[in-house]
Motif scaffolding. Structure first.
Motif, PDB file in Angstrom:
ATOM      1  N   PHE A   1      23.670  15.259  -3.522  1.00 62.24           N
ATOM      2  CA  PHE A   1      24.871  15.262  -4.416  1.00 62.24           C
ATOM      3  C   PHE A   1      24.713  15.852  -5.201  1.00 62.24           C
ATOM      4  CE2 PHE A   1      27.264  13.828  -7.989  1.00 62.24           C
ATOM      5  CZ  PHE A   1      29.028  14.223  -7.911  1.00 62.24           C
ATOM      6  N   PHE A   2      23.342  16.041  -5.750  1.00 54.85           N
ATOM      7  CA  PHE A   2      22.565  16.759  -6.762  1.00 54.85           C
ATOM      8  C   PHE A   2      22.884  17.650  -6.420  1.00 54.85           C
ATOM      9  CE2 PHE A   2      21.925  12.504  -9.051  1.00 54.85           C
ATOM     10  CZ  PHE A   2      22.780  12.973 -10.312  1.00 54.85           C
ATOM     11  N   THR A   3      22.029  18.417  -5.205  1.00 56.84           N
ATOM     12  CA  THR A   3      21.687  19.603  -4.751  1.00 56.84           C
ATOM     13  C   THR A   3      22.880  20.222  -5.077  1.00 56.84           C
ATOM     14  OG1 THR A   3      19.624  19.023  -3.579  1.00 56.84           O
ATOM     15  CG2 THR A   3      20.710  20.883  -3.123  1.00 56.84           C
TER      16      THR A   3
ATOM     17  N   ASN B   1      25.660  24.123  -9.766  1.00 56.00           N
ATOM     18  CA  ASN B   1      26.218  25.063 -10.383  1.00 56.00           C
ATOM     19  C   ASN B   1      27.629  24.613 -10.194  1.00 56.00           C
ATOM     20  OD1 ASN B   1      23.776  26.285 -10.355  1.00 56.00           O
ATOM     21  ND2 ASN B   1      23.437  27.148  -8.695  1.00 56.00           N
ATOM     22  N   ASP B   2      27.849  23.319  -9.958  1.00 58.33           N
ATOM     23  CA  ASP B   2      29.503  23.434 -10.535  1.00 58.33           C
ATOM     24  C   ASP B   2      30.046  22.398 -11.807  1.00 58.33           C
ATOM     25  OD1 ASP B   2      31.695  22.605  -9.982  1.00 58.33           O
ATOM     26  OD2 ASP B   2      31.432  21.028  -8.412  1.00 58.33           O
TER      27      ASP B   2
ATOM     28  N   PRO C   1      29.075  14.377 -16.623  1.00 60.48           N
ATOM     29  CA  PRO C   1      28.800  13.445 -16.596  1.00 60.48           C
ATOM     30  C   PRO C   1      29.563  11.853 -16.034  1.00 60.48           C
ATOM     31  CG  PRO C   1      27.973  14.044 -18.943  1.00 60.48           C
ATOM     32  CD  PRO C   1      29.006  15.058 -17.935  1.00 60.48           C
ATOM     33  N   MET C   2      30.423  11.855 -16.157  1.00 59.64           N
ATOM     34  CA  MET C   2      31.209  11.269 -16.096  1.00 59.64           C
ATOM     35  C   MET C   2      31.633  10.801 -14.062  1.00 59.64           C
ATOM     36  SD  MET C   2      33.007   8.522 -16.904  1.00 59.64           S
ATOM     37  CE  MET C   2      32.493   8.252 -18.495  1.00 59.64           C
ATOM     38  N   HIS C   3      31.688  11.964 -14.022  1.00 58.63           N
ATOM     39  CA  HIS C   3      31.836  12.030 -12.578  1.00 58.63           C
ATOM     40  C   HIS C   3      30.764  11.859 -11.604  1.00 58.63           C
ATOM     41  CE1 HIS C   3      35.202  15.092 -13.338  1.00 58.63           C
ATOM     42  NE2 HIS C   3      35.667  14.541 -12.443  1.00 58.63           N
ATOM     43  N   ILE C   4      28.986  12.193 -12.205  1.00 58.59           N
ATOM     44  CA  ILE C   4      28.005  11.108 -11.627  1.00 58.59           C
ATOM     45  C   ILE C   4      28.138  10.131 -12.107  1.00 58.59           C
ATOM     46  CG2 ILE C   4      25.356  11.471 -12.259  1.00 58.59           C
ATOM     47  CD1 ILE C   4      26.060  14.682 -12.991  1.00 58.59           C
TER      48      ILE C   4
ATOM     49  N   GLU D   1      39.418  14.200  -8.800  1.00 55.78           N
ATOM     50  CA  GLU D   1      38.971  14.815  -8.420  1.00 55.78           C
ATOM     51  C   GLU D   1      37.330  15.619  -8.058  1.00 55.78           C
ATOM     52  OE1 GLU D   1      39.588  16.150 -13.721  1.00 55.78           O
ATOM     53  OE2 GLU D   1      37.751  15.679 -12.724  1.00 55.78           O
ATOM     54  N   LEU D   2      37.392  14.281  -7.896  1.00 54.00           N
ATOM     55  CA  LEU D   2      35.815  14.892  -6.541  1.00 54.00           C
ATOM     56  C   LEU D   2      36.480  14.339  -5.255  1.00 54.00           C
ATOM     57  CD1 LEU D   2      33.642  11.423  -8.068  1.00 54.00           C
ATOM     58  CD2 LEU D   2      32.664  13.589  -7.807  1.00 54.00           C
ATOM     59  N   HIS D   3      37.731  14.113  -5.174  1.00 57.72           N
ATOM     60  CA  HIS D   3      38.287  14.415  -4.158  1.00 57.72           C
ATOM     61  C   HIS D   3      38.512  15.523  -3.655  1.00 57.72           C
ATOM     62  CE1 HIS D   3      40.698  14.261  -0.359  1.00 57.72           C
ATOM     63  NE2 HIS D   3      41.767  14.303  -1.094  1.00 57.72           N
ATOM     64  N   GLN D   4      38.694  16.437  -4.477  1.00 57.22           N
ATOM     65  CA  GLN D   4      39.910  17.509  -4.712  1.00 57.22           C
ATOM     66  C   GLN D   4      38.603  18.342  -4.338  1.00 57.22           C
ATOM     67  OE1 GLN D   4      41.705  18.146  -8.127  1.00 57.22           O
ATOM     68  NE2 GLN D   4      43.653  16.802  -7.871  1.00 57.22           N
ATOM     69  N   TYR D   5      37.036  17.979  -5.458  1.00 59.35           N
ATOM     70  CA  TYR D   5      36.102  19.105  -5.123  1.00 59.35           C
ATOM     71  C   TYR D   5      35.521  19.061  -3.426  1.00 59.35           C
ATOM     72  CZ  TYR D   5      37.249  19.210 -10.209  1.00 59.35           C
ATOM     73  OH  TYR D   5      37.936  19.135 -11.213  1.00 59.35           O
ATOM     74  N   GLY D   6      35.405  18.291  -2.871  1.00 60.19           N
ATOM     75  CA  GLY D   6      35.516  18.259  -1.640  1.00 60.19           C
ATOM     76  C   GLY D   6      33.854  17.830  -1.442  1.00 60.19           C
ATOM     77  N   TYR D   7      33.863  16.454  -2.739  1.00 53.70           N
ATOM     78  CA  TYR D   7      32.258  16.220  -2.458  1.00 53.70           C
ATOM     79  C   TYR D   7      32.445  14.609  -2.161  1.00 53.70           C
ATOM     80  CZ  TYR D   7      30.488  18.681  -5.420  1.00 53.70           C
ATOM     81  OH  TYR D   7      29.991  20.558  -6.443  1.00 53.70           O
ATOM     82  N   ILE D   8      33.682  13.790  -1.618  1.00 54.36           N
ATOM     83  CA  ILE D   8      34.298  12.348  -1.416  1.00 54.36           C
ATOM     84  C   ILE D   8      36.118  12.962  -0.545  1.00 54.36           C
ATOM     85  CG2 ILE D   8      33.089  10.487  -2.907  1.00 54.36           C
ATOM     86  CD1 ILE D   8      35.778  10.346  -4.270  1.00 54.36           C
TER      87      ILE D   8
END
Length: 102
Positions: free
Chosen positions: A10-12, A16-17, A22-25, A69-76
């Motif tokens: 996830f951090f990788t 650059n996003d 910090p709240m998303h993290i 937003e995590l969903h929209q950005y493709g992380y989950i």
């Protein structure tokens, strides 16, 4: 299994996003912690109240905004349940499963 690999991946991915705060993290890390307690299953079913406590988020609105937003950005992949007796479904899109050795 390397239990830190999903967080490291996830951090990788977010390096650059500029959209990630910090709240998303905090919320992503809390979701991973919840997943670890549940035996590294994918997907997990969670109630916002469970993750808010782990992530130390003070507002349900902030939680919902960040998860969407995590969903929209493709992380989950996030599927809200809208039912009081069933948690929302969260899929981790780039993490290893408990039974793989990669």
């Amino acid at each position: 299994m390397d239990t830190l690999k999903p967080l490291s991946d996830f951090f990788t991915a977010i390096k650059n996003d500029y959209r990630i705060s910090p709240m998303h993290i905090a919320i992503y890390a809390a979701l991973l912690q919840f997943r670890s307690v549940k035996g590294f299953i994918n997907p997990i079913f969670v109630f916002s109240s469970e993750i808010i406590v782990i992530a130390k988020v003070s507002s349900a609105n902030t939680y919902h905004k960040c998860v969407q937003e995590l969903h929209q950005y493709g992380y989950i992949k996030y599927k809200p349940s809208f039912k009081k007796n069933r948690g929302s479904e969260v899929h981790f899109l780039f993490s290893i499963d408990a039974d793989t050795d990669s």
